[in-house]
Design a protein around this motif. Structure first.
Motif, PDB file in Angstrom:
ATOM      1  N   UNK A 102       8.725   1.817  -4.446  1.00 23.59           N
ATOM      2  CA  UNK A 102       8.384   0.492  -4.962  1.00 23.59           C
ATOM      3  C   UNK A 102       6.795   0.194  -5.060  1.00 23.59           C
ATOM      4  N   UNK A 103       6.295   0.452  -3.940  1.00 21.18           N
ATOM      5  CA  UNK A 103       4.676   0.149  -3.766  1.00 21.18           C
ATOM      6  C   UNK A 103       4.078   1.074  -4.390  1.00 21.18           C
ATOM      7  N   UNK A 104       4.429   2.473  -4.353  1.00 18.04           N
ATOM      8  CA  UNK A 104       3.695   3.391  -5.053  1.00 18.04           C
ATOM      9  C   UNK A 104       3.595   3.229  -6.705  1.00 18.04           C
ATOM     10  N   UNK A 105       5.067   2.978  -7.113  1.00 23.91           N
ATOM     11  CA  UNK A 105       5.295   2.811  -8.495  1.00 23.91           C
ATOM     12  C   UNK A 105       4.242   1.462  -9.023  1.00 23.91           C
ATOM     13  N   UNK A 106       3.910   0.340  -8.278  1.00 21.85           N
ATOM     14  CA  UNK A 106       3.151  -0.602  -8.447  1.00 21.85           C
ATOM     15  C   UNK A 106       1.897  -0.266  -8.492  1.00 21.85           C
ATOM     16  N   UNK A 107       1.398   0.525  -7.507  1.00 18.54           N
ATOM     17  CA  UNK A 107      -0.088   1.328  -7.701  1.00 18.54           C
ATOM     18  C   UNK A 107      -0.317   2.011  -8.590  1.00 18.54           C
ATOM     19  N   UNK A 108       0.497   2.765  -9.075  1.00 16.76           N
ATOM     20  CA  UNK A 108       0.590   3.745  -9.908  1.00 16.76           C
ATOM     21  C   UNK A 108       0.407   2.996 -11.484  1.00 16.76           C
ATOM     22  N   UNK A 109       1.579   2.363 -11.717  1.00 17.20           N
ATOM     23  CA  UNK A 109       1.629   1.810 -13.177  1.00 17.20           C
ATOM     24  C   UNK A 109       0.863   0.366 -13.470  1.00 17.20           C
ATOM     25  N   UNK A 110       0.548  -0.295 -12.665  1.00 18.01           N
ATOM     26  CA  UNK A 110      -0.135  -1.528 -12.853  1.00 18.01           C
ATOM     27  C   UNK A 110      -1.434  -1.490 -13.717  1.00 18.01           C
ATOM     28  N   UNK A 111      -2.244  -0.595 -13.497  1.00 20.03           N
ATOM     29  CA  UNK A 111      -3.338  -0.614 -14.175  1.00 20.03           C
ATOM     30  C   UNK A 111      -3.118  -0.114 -15.661  1.00 20.03           C
ATOM     31  N   UNK A 112      -2.093   0.586 -16.047  1.00 22.16           N
ATOM     32  CA  UNK A 112      -1.908   0.738 -17.399  1.00 22.16           C
ATOM     33  C   UNK A 112      -0.916   0.001 -18.107  1.00 22.16           C
TER      34      UNK A 112
END
Length: 155
Positions: A102-112
């Motif tokens: 979950x944390x990696x998903x947020x870090x990866x996708x939030x900027x886009x």
């Protein structure tokens, strides 16, 4: 790390957690009262019996706390987990294949994610779920630690 290597073989997350666990466990073991150690030796216990029946039970709350803090650090290290798990958003039934936390998903996708879009709100919901899971896990760990402390209280 190539995509064929399972995430649990990557040592970067282990190397970030071991010093924390070791330091806190060492403090817990060194804070066992010397009078208990001396009393068990005076009663004829071997060194192994003394460690098994006196030192480990008295230090068990501290060792458990060290493990929980280490687990929390391992889960909270977003970028280490992101690299160790292979950063693959494809879900598979085999837990040894790549994954994304979950944390990696947020870090990866939030900027886009576009502001105020459904995707943006779902990422914030993921953050809320992650916070809730962390809060519940920490609460349960504190309950277990308090029970261990009461059970093996020496003073």
């Amino acid at each position: 790390m190539n995509s064929a290597t399972p995430w649990w073989l990557d040592s970067s997350w282990v190397l970030s957690v071991i010093p924390v666990i070791f330091t806190i466990s060492e403090d817990a073991l060194s804070n066992v009262p010397p009078s208990l150690i001396a009393a068990s030796e005076a009663l004829g216990a071997s060194r192994w019996q003394m460690v098994r029946t006196v030192v480990l039970p008295v230090a068990s709350a501290g060792i458990f706390s060290a493990l929980m803090i280490g687990l929390g650090r391992a889960v909270g290290e977003t970028m280490i987990v992101l690299m160790a798990t292979g950063n693959t958003p494809i879900m598979d039934w085999n837990i040894f294949n790549g994954m994304r936390t979950l944390s990696a998903n947020i870090a990866t996708e939030l900027p886009e994610a576009a502001q105020d879009s459904t995707h943006y709100r779902v990422l914030f919901l993921g953050g809320l779920i992650l916070f809730s899971m962390t809060f519940i896990l920490n609460t349960l760990a504190e309950i277990v630690r308090q029970r261990l402390r009461k059970r093996f209280n020496v003073v």
